[in-house]
Write an enzyme that holds these catalytic residues in place. Structure first.
Site, PDB file in Angstrom:
ATOM      1  N   HIS A 180     -34.504  55.542 -52.279  1.00 51.05           N
ATOM      2  CA  HIS A 180     -34.919  54.746 -53.428  1.00 51.05           C
ATOM      3  C   HIS A 180     -36.257  55.257 -53.975  1.00 51.05           C
ATOM      4  O   HIS A 180     -36.453  55.332 -55.195  1.00 51.05           O
ATOM      5  CB  HIS A 180     -35.014  53.273 -53.025  1.00 51.05           C
TER       6      HIS A 180
ATOM      7  N   HIS B  27     -31.907  54.580 -47.393  1.00 51.23           N
ATOM      8  CA  HIS B  27     -32.120  54.025 -48.728  1.00 51.23           C
ATOM      9  C   HIS B  27     -33.593  53.844 -49.093  1.00 51.23           C
ATOM     10  O   HIS B  27     -33.935  53.887 -50.272  1.00 51.23           O
ATOM     11  CB  HIS B  27     -31.373  52.700 -48.881  1.00 51.23           C
TER      12      HIS B  27
ATOM     13  N   LYS C 290     -22.650  41.115 -53.398  1.00 48.30           N
ATOM     14  CA  LYS C 290     -23.931  41.253 -54.112  1.00 48.30           C
ATOM     15  C   LYS C 290     -23.631  41.585 -55.576  1.00 48.30           C
ATOM     16  O   LYS C 290     -22.900  42.541 -55.857  1.00 48.30           O
ATOM     17  CB  LYS C 290     -24.780  42.368 -53.509  1.00 48.30           C
TER      18      LYS C 290
ATOM     19  N   ASN D 209     -28.903  49.833 -45.172  1.00 43.21           N
ATOM     20  CA  ASN D 209     -29.940  50.497 -45.970  1.00 43.21           C
ATOM     21  C   ASN D 209     -30.404  51.819 -45.354  1.00 43.21           C
ATOM     22  O   ASN D 209     -31.404  52.399 -45.804  1.00 43.21           O
ATOM     23  CB  ASN D 209     -31.157  49.570 -46.151  1.00 43.21           C
TER      24      ASN D 209
ATOM     25  N   GLU E 299     -22.168  57.583 -48.803  1.00 45.78           N
ATOM     26  CA  GLU E 299     -22.128  56.225 -48.235  1.00 45.78           C
ATOM     27  C   GLU E 299     -21.115  56.146 -47.089  1.00 45.78           C
ATOM     28  O   GLU E 299     -21.272  55.345 -46.164  1.00 45.78           O
ATOM     29  CB  GLU E 299     -21.808  55.187 -49.316  1.00 45.78           C
TER      30      GLU E 299
ATOM     31  N   GLU F  49     -27.852  39.040 -45.394  1.00 44.97           N
ATOM     32  CA  GLU F  49     -28.806  40.058 -44.962  1.00 44.97           C
ATOM     33  C   GLU F  49     -30.000  39.496 -44.200  1.00 44.97           C
ATOM     34  O   GLU F  49     -31.152  39.810 -44.477  1.00 44.97           O
ATOM     35  CB  GLU F  49     -29.280  40.893 -46.174  1.00 44.97           C
TER      36      GLU F  49
ATOM     37  N   LYS G  65     -17.795  47.826 -43.605  1.00 39.83           N
ATOM     38  CA  LYS G  65     -18.615  46.923 -44.421  1.00 39.83           C
ATOM     39  C   LYS G  65     -18.178  45.478 -44.194  1.00 39.83           C
ATOM     40  O   LYS G  65     -19.016  44.573 -44.108  1.00 39.83           O
ATOM     41  CB  LYS G  65     -18.537  47.288 -45.902  1.00 39.83           C
TER      42      LYS G  65
ATOM     43  N   HIS H 291     -27.397  58.107 -56.976  1.00 29.64           N
ATOM     44  CA  HIS H 291     -27.842  57.275 -55.856  1.00 29.64           C
ATOM     45  C   HIS H 291     -27.429  57.891 -54.508  1.00 29.64           C
ATOM     46  O   HIS H 291     -28.245  58.049 -53.601  1.00 29.64           O
ATOM     47  CB  HIS H 291     -27.259  55.876 -56.033  1.00 29.64           C
TER      48      HIS H 291
ATOM     49  N   ARG I 180     -27.016  43.330 -41.630  1.00 25.15           N
ATOM     50  CA  ARG I 180     -26.655  43.909 -42.939  1.00 25.15           C
ATOM     51  C   ARG I 180     -27.731  44.893 -43.411  1.00 25.15           C
ATOM     52  O   ARG I 180     -27.455  45.804 -44.175  1.00 25.15           O
ATOM     53  CB  ARG I 180     -26.415  42.794 -43.961  1.00 25.15           C
TER      54      ARG I 180
ATOM     55  N   ARG J 225     -21.435  28.060 -63.505  1.00 29.33           N
ATOM     56  CA  ARG J 225     -21.871  28.084 -62.090  1.00 29.33           C
ATOM     57  C   ARG J 225     -20.865  28.748 -61.163  1.00 29.33           C
ATOM     58  O   ARG J 225     -20.824  28.480 -59.967  1.00 29.33           O
ATOM     59  CB  ARG J 225     -22.179  26.672 -61.586  1.00 29.33           C
TER      60      ARG J 225
HETATM   61  N1  LIG Z   1     -23.292  45.339 -55.058  1.00 29.39           N
HETATM   62  C1  LIG Z   1     -23.499  46.192 -54.096  1.00 29.39           C
HETATM   63  O1  LIG Z   1     -23.406  45.879 -52.892  1.00 29.39           O
HETATM   64  C2  LIG Z   1     -23.838  47.616 -54.444  1.00 29.39           C
HETATM   65  C3  LIG Z   1     -23.828  48.599 -53.444  1.00 29.39           C
HETATM   66  C4  LIG Z   1     -24.101  49.923 -53.808  1.00 29.39           C
HETATM   67  C5  LIG Z   1     -24.371  50.221 -55.152  1.00 29.39           C
HETATM   68  N2  LIG Z   1     -24.372  49.244 -56.097  1.00 29.39           N
HETATM   69  C6  LIG Z   1     -24.643  49.541 -57.509  1.00 29.39           C
HETATM   70  O2  LIG Z   1     -23.616  50.423 -57.980  1.00 29.39           O
HETATM   71  C7  LIG Z   1     -24.136  51.161 -59.079  1.00 29.39           C
HETATM   72  C8  LIG Z   1     -23.698  52.610 -58.941  1.00 29.39           C
HETATM   73  O3  LIG Z   1     -22.284  52.646 -58.941  1.00 29.39           O
HETATM   74  P1  LIG Z   1     -21.464  53.936 -59.383  1.00 29.39           P
HETATM   75  O4  LIG Z   1     -21.985  55.129 -58.676  1.00 29.39           O
HETATM   76  O5  LIG Z   1     -20.041  53.588 -59.272  1.00 29.39           O
HETATM   77  O6  LIG Z   1     -21.950  54.147 -60.895  1.00 29.39           O
HETATM   78  P2  LIG Z   1     -21.298  53.835 -62.311  1.00 29.39           P
HETATM   79  O7  LIG Z   1     -20.627  52.528 -62.348  1.00 29.39           O
HETATM   80  O8  LIG Z   1     -22.377  54.071 -63.306  1.00 29.39           O
HETATM   81  O9  LIG Z   1     -20.208  54.996 -62.450  1.00 29.39           O
HETATM   82  C9  LIG Z   1     -20.624  56.348 -62.510  1.00 29.39           C
HETATM   83  C10 LIG Z   1     -20.016  57.049 -63.726  1.00 29.39           C
HETATM   84  O10 LIG Z   1     -18.645  57.306 -63.483  1.00 29.39           O
HETATM   85  C11 LIG Z   1     -17.845  56.841 -64.574  1.00 29.39           C
HETATM   86  N3  LIG Z   1     -16.581  56.459 -63.975  1.00 29.39           N
HETATM   87  C12 LIG Z   1     -16.317  55.363 -63.221  1.00 29.39           C
HETATM   88  N4  LIG Z   1     -15.077  55.412 -62.743  1.00 29.39           N
HETATM   89  C13 LIG Z   1     -14.521  56.551 -63.217  1.00 29.39           C
HETATM   90  C14 LIG Z   1     -13.263  57.166 -63.049  1.00 29.39           C
HETATM   91  N5  LIG Z   1     -12.320  56.643 -62.255  1.00 29.39           N
HETATM   92  N6  LIG Z   1     -13.020  58.332 -63.687  1.00 29.39           N
HETATM   93  C15 LIG Z   1     -13.991  58.912 -64.453  1.00 29.39           C
HETATM   94  N7  LIG Z   1     -15.217  58.395 -64.625  1.00 29.39           N
HETATM   95  C16 LIG Z   1     -15.473  57.221 -64.006  1.00 29.39           C
HETATM   96  C17 LIG Z   1     -18.641  55.736 -65.195  1.00 29.39           C
HETATM   97  O11 LIG Z   1     -18.301  55.552 -66.561  1.00 29.39           O
HETATM   98  C18 LIG Z   1     -20.067  56.250 -65.020  1.00 29.39           C
HETATM   99  O12 LIG Z   1     -20.389  57.110 -66.069  1.00 29.39           O
HETATM  100  C19 LIG Z   1     -25.644  50.974 -59.070  1.00 29.39           C
HETATM  101  O13 LIG Z   1     -26.008  50.125 -60.124  1.00 29.39           O
HETATM  102  C20 LIG Z   1     -25.921  50.291 -57.730  1.00 29.39           C
HETATM  103  O14 LIG Z   1     -27.034  49.443 -57.782  1.00 29.39           O
HETATM  104  C21 LIG Z   1     -24.101  47.956 -55.762  1.00 29.39           C
END
Ligand SMILES: NC(=O)c1ccc[n+]([C@@H]2O[C@H](COP(=O)([O-])OP(=O)(O)OC[C@H]3O[C@@H](n4cnc5c(N)ncnc54)[C@H](O)[C@@H]3O)[C@@H](O)[C@H]2O)c1
Length: 356
Positions: free
Chosen positions: A249, A245, A140, A242, A182, A234, A224, A262, A238, A118
Site C-alpha cells: 500500500h 499489503h 467488505k 493483509n 493474491e 477483522e 477466504k 494492486h 482476518r 438500510r
Molecule cells: N472488498 C474487498 O474485500 C476487496 C479485496 C481486495 C480488493 N478490493 C478492491 O478491488 C479493487 C481492484 O479490483 P480489480 O483488480 O478487479 O480492478 P477493477 O475492477 O478496476 O478491474 C480492472 C480492470 O479490468 C477490467 N475488467 C474487469 N473484468 C474484465 C474482464 N473479464 N475482461 C476484460 N476486462 C475486465 C475493468 O474494466 C478494469 O479496467 C480495488 O478497488 C480494491 O480496493 C476489495
C-alpha cells in the site's frame, strides 16, 4: 461447478465457481428477488453483459447501469448514480443489485446495496481474477475519498457470489497476473499445500487452462471463507490477509496509484515481509528465495525499483493507525504456510527496504 458455502454471523451464502455460470437459469431462480439493477463498467459490459440478457428478460423488471471503468471512479459521485438508478427503478426492500465486474464495481455496487433502504441484497458476479479470489467474498464494500482509499464503506455480505471462469478469458495479462499474487498470498499465510500446488503448476497457470483456473479460484475462496467465518469483522485472524499489503500500500501511494496494479505492489510487499521475517529470525533462511522464485515464474514484480525513496516508503508505513510508538504492525511469516501479526522496529524495516 464447485460451491463454497461462506458462513457469517447472520447466515451463509454460496460462492459458485465454474464455467458458463452467468447464463445459468437455476442460479438466477434461486437468488433473484424483486426488481433487479445490474451495475457494471463499460469494458466488462462490452464483453459479458449480453450473457445476462436472456435471464434478465425472463425475470422481468430490471435496469442496467454502466459506469466508467477504473479505480478513479470508485467514488461517492458514482455511488450516488447507483442510488438514483435504484430510485428510478422503484426498488423496494426485496430488490437485488447485481455487481458484474472487477473489485471496483463489486465494492461500489455492494456499498450502494448496503446503504439503499438500510440494505438490500447484492449478488456479486466478479469478472477479474482478483475479484473472484478475494474482493467478492467477505462482505467488505465501499468507495474511496480524495484523502484515502476505502475510507467510506460498510460490511454487507452478498446473497451469493457467481464466479464464472469464462469471464477471465478476456482479462488483460497484467490484471490476470495481479490476481495471481493474491492466490500466492493464501498459500503463504495459511495453506502450504496450495503454495506447493502453485509451484508445481506455475507454467500452466500462465496459459489459463480452465481446470487450473477452477482449482486456483476454488482453493482461494475456500481459504477466504474459512478466515471470514472465524473473524468477520477483522478483530483477529482476518488481519493475516493483509500479508504484503502494508509495504504494498505504501508503494502504491508513493507511486500515485498509477505505476502498479494492486497485486503487483502486494507481490513486492510479500517479498519484503518475507525478508524481514528472516532478518528477525522468525523464518528459516531460503523462505524469501522460494517465495520470490514463484512470483517471478508467475510474471510478477519482486523488487523495489531503484528510484523509490526508501525513507518515504517507511514514512507512509508509519501512518498506519494500528501502529504504536516506533513499532509498525506487520504480517510476517514463520514459514511458507504460517503467518503471524508482529510489531516490528522501524530500523529493521528500513534495513530491509534498503537491501531490496
Ligand atoms: N472488498 C474487498 O474485500 C476487496 C479485496 C481486495 C480488493 N478490493 C478492491 O478491488 C479493487 C481492484 O479490483 P480489480 O483488480 O478487479 O480492478 P477493477 O475492477 O478496476 O478491474 C480492472 C480492470 O479490468 C477490467 N475488467 C474487469 N473484468 C474484465 C474482464 N473479464 N475482461 C476484460 N476486462 C475486465 C475493468 O474494466 C478494469 O479496467 C480495488 O478497488 C480494491 O480496493 C476489495
Amino acid at each position: 461447478m464447485k460451491v463454497v458455502q461462506v458462513e457469517h454471523a447472520s447466515g451463509s451464502y454460496p460462492v459458485y465457481v465454474g464455467q458458463g455460470l452467468l447464463g445459468m437459469a437455476g442460479i438466477w431462480e434461486r437468488h433473484l428477488g424483486g426488481r433487479v439493477l445490474v451495475v457494471s463498467d463499460e469494458t466488462v459490459a462490452d464483453h459479458h453483459l449480453g450473457r445476462l440478457d436472456p435471464v434478465l428478460e425472463a425475470h422481468g423488471r430490471h435496469r442496467k447501469l454502466l459506469l466508467p471503468p477504473g479505480e478513479e471512479n470508485k467514488t461517492v459521485a458514482q455511488w450516488q448514480r447507483v442510488i438514483d438508478e435504484l430510485v428510478q427503478l422503484g426498488a423496494q426492500r426485496d430488490a437485488t443489485v447485481i455487481a458484474l465486474g472487477g473489485g471496483v464495481i463489486g465494492d461500489l455496487a455492494g456499498f450502494a446495496a448496503a446503504s439503499y433502504m438500510r440494505g438490500i441484497q447484492v449478488v456479486q458476479m466478479p469478472t477479474t481474477l482478483l475479484a473472484q479470489v478475494d474482493a467478492s467474498v467477505g462482505g467488505k464494500t465501499g468507495v474511496n475519498h480524495a484523502d484515502g482509499k476505502n475510507l467510506i464503506g460498510a460490511f454487507h455480505q452478498p446473497a451469493a457470489v457467481v464466479a464464472d471462469l469464462d469471464t477471465l478469458t478476456t482479462l488483460g495479462n497484467r490484471d490476470y497476473r495481479a490476481g495471481l499474487a493474491e492466490v500466492v498470498k493464501y498459500g503463504a499465510i495459511r495453506d502450504p499445500h496450495l503454495f506447493a500446488w502453485l509451484e508445481a503448476n506455475a507454467d500452466a497457470l500462465s496459459s489459463r487452462l480452465p481446470d487450473m483456473l477452477a482449482e486456483c479460484v476454488y482453493q482461494s475462496v475456500r481459504n477466504k471463507a474459512e478466515v471470514v467465518a472465524a473473524d468477520e469483522r477483522e478483530a483477529g485472524q482476518r488481519a493475516l490477509l493483509n500479508f504484503g499489503h502494508t509495504f504494498g500500500h505504501a508503494l502504491e501511494t508513493v507511486t500515485g496509484y498509477s505505476q502498479y496494479r494492486h497485486g503487483e505492489a502486494v507481490a513486492i510487499g510479500m517479498v519484503l515481509a518475507a525478508r524481514l521475517s528472516e532478518l528477525l529470525g522468525m523464518a528459516e533462511a531460503g523462505t524469501t528465495d522460494r517465495l520470490r522464485d514463484l512470483l517471478d515464474r508467475l510474471g510478477l514484480p519482486t523488487r523495489l525499483p531503484d528510484d523509490i525513496r526508501r525513507n518515504e516508503l517507511l514514512r507512509r508505513m508509519r501512518l498506519d493507525k494500528k501502529n504504536r510508538a516506533d513499532q509498525i504492525r506487520l504480517i510476517l511469516l514463520e514459514s511458507l504456510g504460517q503467518a503471524v501479526v508482529r510489531s516490528c522496529p522501524a530500523d529493521d524495516i528500513l534495513e530491509v527496504l534498503k537491501s531490496t
